[in-house]
Design an enzyme around this catalytic site. Sequence first.
Site, PDB file in Angstrom:
ATOM      1  N   SER A 142       0.853  -1.191   0.000  1.00 16.06           N
ATOM      2  CA  SER A 142       0.000   0.000   0.000  1.00 16.06           C
ATOM      3  C   SER A 142       0.880   1.229   0.000  1.00 16.06           C
ATOM      4  O   SER A 142       1.975   1.220   0.579  1.00 16.06           O
ATOM      5  CB  SER A 142      -0.898   0.023   1.241  1.00 16.06           C
ATOM      6  OG  SER A 142      -1.558   1.276   1.368  1.00 16.06           O
ATOM      7  N   TYR A 155      -2.345  -0.718   9.891  1.00 21.16           N
ATOM      8  CA  TYR A 155      -2.327  -1.072   8.472  1.00 21.16           C
ATOM      9  C   TYR A 155      -1.038  -0.593   7.813  1.00 21.16           C
ATOM     10  O   TYR A 155      -0.348  -1.368   7.136  1.00 21.16           O
ATOM     11  CB  TYR A 155      -3.540  -0.446   7.783  1.00 21.16           C
ATOM     12  CG  TYR A 155      -3.655  -0.746   6.312  1.00 21.16           C
ATOM     13  CD1 TYR A 155      -4.081  -1.991   5.872  1.00 21.16           C
ATOM     14  CD2 TYR A 155      -3.355   0.222   5.364  1.00 21.16           C
ATOM     15  CE1 TYR A 155      -4.212  -2.271   4.514  1.00 21.16           C
ATOM     16  CE2 TYR A 155      -3.482  -0.046   4.003  1.00 21.16           C
ATOM     17  CZ  TYR A 155      -3.901  -1.295   3.582  1.00 21.16           C
ATOM     18  OH  TYR A 155      -4.020  -1.565   2.241  1.00 21.16           O
TER      19      TYR A 155
END
Length: 262
Positions: A142, A155
């Site tokens: 990501s 995350y």
Amino acid sequence: MTAEQDFAGRFALVTGAGRGIGEAVVHALAGRGARVLATDLTEDGLTALAGTYEGRVTARTLDVTDSAAVESLVAEAEAALGPLDVAVNVAGVLSVSPVADLPDEEWTATFAVNTHGVFHVSRSVSRRMAARGSGSIVTVASNAAGIPRTNMSAYAASKAAAVMFTKCLGLEVASAGVRCNTVSPGSTLTDMQRGMWTVGAEEASARGVVEGDLATYRTGIPLGRIANPSDIADAVAFLASDRARHITMHDLYVDGGATLRA
């Protein structure tokens, strides 16, 4: 060989294949000739993939947090279907919370999938690829791994760990002819993205993603659109293919310029 035949005769493993980016990766690889073992935690989404592309897609459930289950499935798949040429780590979960309110269990669960899962799969397949002298591993991370984001510490940290792990693995197995790269998407039209939107205000939420949010120090998307899963899958397919044969330990951002590559 044309791009449509990049993976003819090759065998690929994809985790998190039941929906979103993982599903798009299955289509991208199988559509280019690969035989694909599509895996996910549950059968949801996998049923529609099983047997597609003239039977080249095989679907199996897999919990990537279970190292023994990963090793067993990889061994079984290679015995039944042949050596794996490509592995793509897509399975992931998102935790959204301020650090002060983040429970231990949520932090641990996020790393169990996003980091430990990548380790389990990559360790298992890289051993076999290195012994054969070829292979390609791609981890979908990501852009949050490279730039701070509010309420996304677990995350972002888990994805950053996955990126560095993949680079370290790439260095270790480069001499054995195995390439390891990461693709780091920005905002992409998946269930994970929509889960962060305000119910009943999806259009406004999407517009906010594109425009950015000064209050949370988040830039917008210079290209003016949210990615489709296929945008990410095409990048994965490129890095996994021989067209990228001299690329390893690379982290490819596919985010429309959202992070300004900070």
